[in-house]
Write an enzyme that holds these catalytic residues in place. Structure first.
Site, PDB file in Angstrom:
ATOM      1  N   ASP A 290       0.951  -1.362   0.161  1.00  0.00           N
ATOM      2  CA  ASP A 290       0.182  -0.369   0.012  1.00  0.00           C
ATOM      3  C   ASP A 290       0.428   1.200   0.290  1.00  0.00           C
ATOM      4  OD1 ASP A 290      -2.210   1.746  -0.036  1.00  0.00           O
ATOM      5  OD2 ASP A 290      -3.329   0.629   1.690  1.00  0.00           O
TER       6      ASP A 290
HETATM    7  C1  BGC Z   1      -4.653   3.513   0.480  1.00  0.00           C
HETATM    8  C2  BGC Z   1      -5.985   1.981  -0.887  1.00  0.00           C
HETATM    9  C3  BGC Z   1      -4.721   3.223  -2.480  1.00  0.00           C
HETATM   10  C4  BGC Z   1      -3.629   3.380  -2.647  1.00  0.00           C
HETATM   11  C5  BGC Z   1      -3.239   4.338  -3.582  1.00  0.00           C
HETATM   12  C6  BGC Z   1      -3.415   4.178  -0.083  1.00  0.00           C
HETATM   13  O1  BGC Z   1      -3.453   5.248   0.389  1.00  0.00           O
HETATM   14  O2  BGC Z   1      -4.814   2.892   1.400  1.00  0.00           O
HETATM   15  O3  BGC Z   1      -5.961   1.838  -0.454  1.00  0.00           O
HETATM   16  O4  BGC Z   1      -5.428   1.630  -3.571  1.00  0.00           O
HETATM   17  O5  BGC Z   1      -3.356   4.358  -1.543  1.00  0.00           O
HETATM   18  O6  BGC Z   1      -4.192   5.187  -4.609  1.00  0.00           O
END
Ligand code: BGC
Length: 733
Positions: A290
């Site tokens: 993530d």
């Molecule tokens: C979130 C994810 C997301 C990623 C990309 C993160 O902060 O937890 O769910 O896919 O950002 O935007």
């Protein structure tokens, strides 16, 4: 002899480039087997080229549209992936061209983005989608999202989110399919099919990404990003099945979570990422961290610095680092020092290349460029958005059949901060949705009730704050109307990522507005827009009818208006329980029985939730016949058929979802009070009947997992439960 050796050597020297050339061509040969192509490509890649494949950069973030093209110069042609925050397919193609022509081996980039519940056409939030129990519509919405996304330059979406969520203080409940493991599993498969189609290399399909692996929704107290204490039993029983289902459905990628699973963070967890995901389930795609979850291992105190964080995440099984460059910065040294084996690097790159090959990026690296009006918001997309929004709305309460608004009402007050809103109604992760494309509730109502009823609008108050000046206008609008509809709710960033709240009640000013309107003596109808279940203990007694409209997206206006007028008969049923108060959390339908079932409940509130999972009314009535079982005793290898006939006894057509639960009253590991195992939604015309059927397969529906993920099927008593009927049967050897 000497001459022969010289000739042979010369021949060899001339032949080598040819052989190398030949070898080089194999990975470009679309007819060669994918693994052969990857072997060939890996044999040609330098360590630097391999490591670059494992990084994702962002493109377009905060970029001025005037120089977004300029920004392209900063993109390395060797980069593995871009988080692409532009809607421009031409930029994508230009960047892709740079990768193909300027990098030594011409490896295409994979472009990803969060198209969670739509791209430009915004569908209801996933929590709402699950309330529709309509897998066809949800699949269609994902396919539309894939098409709009692909035509905007994307190959990959970071969706679906499969975190089974039972704490509504956690804002990200909005992004998943609710509190039930089976429902999340079914919608996991639905979403993967919708995004990926039948062949990932087809046009208009994009790779799915199952997230956030795993247990993120159990963040303590619903505080986002916090520690999650998860027993292995809960991990296997509650959290693993949706991911396993998504993997079996062919999901190309997985995202590792931010959370710390009982001391071993999800992004450094060898057990979940490698032993389970790769070895036990055989996932052959790749895992992306993530956003910053590799670097977070330092904050989570399992790595002393970024280098160790890199080593831990990579060796646990995270193949791509989202945006942080930790892999780029530290993997070269880790390999040189022998802390990361070359074979592990090759295996990780192989997984990334495999997904790129399956997407057909080597053969077709570019997307089609079509004008925006052929790309977005096509009439059929908006129709699907309206249908899905309407089917996801849940009629929680309808005293004296106050709804629908028929000719009995000549004038209606429409009040509240949500009426003219076009921002919050889209919810969090609205993709590339734009407020100007949203049909507001106000516009929808104007269209629906034109010539039928007088609409008296007043805003009343804002979403929060203390300004009660608008109450007077609201009360006078109510006074001159036959009924009062109040549109309340949450702002978009009150849920979603980093949207934790200590109370799930609406701000006091919104409740106070309803109290003032109630004093007029007119029937009060509440339409609630939110990204989570709300605490309705006070509002519930003031309202004659309540509809949870969630965050319905682009087609909000028509969907809401259709429910109010009765053009759409409500058919949504809750995918998550509404507690009485925030303090009743966690409360979910499939809790385990307490040691003293009649004691131990909170003294100050009723024992039951306010609205349980599965609750949802209709404008018609359904009468359930007696459930019939094909046997009362079955062997482990038998199948048991359960059937129920349902009659639509009202005067409106409708859709009814039947939920089939199993109860295992006694087992070697305590079982939940009941568990959803099957659901089916059918259209039944007024006065007609339909038969719903559940084929019980003991191995699948009567077994349970232990804390190692091993399945057990134990003989004994079972119950099948539908509505208020509970039928006993016995399982024998
Ligand atoms: C979130 C994810 C997301 C990623 C990309 C993160 O902060 O937890 O769910 O896919 O950002 O935007």
């Amino acid at each position: 002899m000497k001459r022969q050796i010289v000739t042979f050597t010369l021949l060899l020297l001339c032949a080598l480039p040819l052989a190398a050339q030949k070898k080089k061509e194999i990975y470009k040969d679309k007819n060669a087997p994918i693994e052969t192509r990857i072997d060939n490509l890996l044999s040609l890649m330098t360590l630097e080229e391999k490591i670059m494949q494992m990084n994702q950069w962002t493109y377009g973030k905060n970029a001025n549209p005037n120089n977004i093209g300029e920004k392209m110069k900063e993109v390395s042609p060797m980069i593995g992936s871009l988080l692409y925050r532009s809607t421009n397919p031409e930029y994508r193609n230009q960047i892709q061209k740079k990768a193909i022509s300027e990098s030594r081996l011409g490896i295409p980039i994979i472009f990803g983005f969060d198209a969670i519940h739509g791209y430009r056409t915004v569908f209801p939030i996933p929590l709402a989608q699950a309330c529709s129990w309509n897998t066809d519509l949800v699949q269609q919405s994902c396919a539309i999202t894939a098409k709009e996304s692909w035509l905007s330059g994307l190959d990959w979406t970071f969706s679906p989110m499969l975190d089974v969520a039972r704490d509504a203080r956690w804002g990200r409940v909005s992004e998943g399919y609710g509190e039930d493991t089976y429902a999340n599993s079914v919608f996991a498969v639905t979403a993967v099919k919708g995004y990926q189609g039948t062949n990932l290399s087809d046009k208009y399909t994009i790779a799915a990404c199952l997230k956030h692996y795993i247990g993120y929704s159990l963040s303590e107290g619903g505080r986002d990003y916090h520690y999650s204490d998860i027993s292995n039993q809960t991990l296997w029983e509650t959290f693993m099945p949706p991911f396993e289902a998504g993997i079996k459905a062919g999901a190309a990628t997985v995202m590792s979570g931010f959370n710390d699973i009982s001391g071993v963070p999800a992004s450094a967890n060898y057990y979940t990422l490698t032993e389970v995901l790769k070895k036990k389930w055989g996932h052959d795609g790749f895992v992306i961290s993530d956003w910053g979850s590799v670097r977070n291992l330092v904050e989570q105190s399992v790595a002393k610095d970024l280098k160790e964080a890199t080593q831990k995440a990579f060796m646990a099984g995270v193949e791509m680092d989202m945006v942080d460059n930790t892999y780029m910065d530290y993997l070269p040294a880790l390999v040189a020092e022998g802390k990361v084996p070359m074979a592990t690097v090759d295996e990780a790159v192989r997984r990334i290349l495999r997904v790129k090959m399956k997407l057909g990026l080597f053969e077709n690296p570019y997307v089609d460029v079509v004008p925006e009006k052929k790309r977005y918001l096509l009439p059929e997309y908006l129709k699907t958005a309206e249908l899905l929004a309407a089917e996801s709305m849940v009629l929680l309460k309808n005293d004296n059949s106050v709804l629908p608004i028929t000719t009995k009402y000549k004038s209606i007050a429409i009040i509240g901060p949500m009426v003219k809103d076009s921002v919050h109604i889209m919810g969090f992760w609205e993709g590339m949705g734009r407020p100007q494309d949203v049909e507001t509730i106000y516009a929808g109502l104007q269209k629906e009730f034109k010539g039928k009823a007088q609409l008296n609008y007043a805003k009343g108050c804002d979403f929060d704050g203390d300004d009660r000046n608008g109450f007077t206008d609201a009360v006078s609008a109510a006074n001159k109307s036959d009924a009062v509809i109040v549109f309340l709710g949450e702002k978009r960033n009150w849920s979603g990522e980093n949207g934790s709240r200590s109370t799930i009640a609406l701000p006091k000013i919104q409740e106070d507005l309803v109290a003032e309107l109630k004093k007029t003596g007119k029937p009060v109808i509440l339409m609630l827009s939110s990204g989570r279940p709300l605490e309705l203990i006070r509002l519930n007694t003031m309202a004659s009818a309540i509809v949870a409209i969630w965050q319905p997206g682009t087609a909000a206006g028509s969907a809401v208006a259709g429910i109010l007028s009765g053009r759409s008969n409500p058919s949504g049923k809750l995918s998550i329980t509404f507690p009485q108060t925030t303090g009743q959390i966690p409360i979910y339908y499939n809790m385990r029985e307490s040691a003293r079932p009649n004691s131990g409940h909170y003294q100050d509130i009723p024992r039951d939730a306010l609205y349980w999972f599965g609750h949802g009314l209709s404008y018609t009535n359904y009468s359930y016949g007696s459930v019939k079982l094909s046997a009362t005793k079955i062997k482990k290898t038998d199948k048991l058929i359960a059937e129920v006939e349902i009659t639509n006894t009202g005067d409106r057509d409708g859709k009814e979802t039947v939920m089939w639960f199993i109860k295992d009253p006694f087992a070697s590991i305590s079982r939940p009070m009941k568990e959803l195992k099957h659901f089916e939604k059918k259209f039944i015309k007024a006065g007609e009947k339909a038969v719903y059927r559940f084929e019980i397969d003991p191995a699948q529906h009567l077994s349970f997992v232990d804390s190692n993920g091993e399945r057990h099927l134990e003989t004994g008593d079972f119950y099948v439960i539908v509505n208020d009927q509970q039928l006993h049967f016995e399982l024998i050897e």
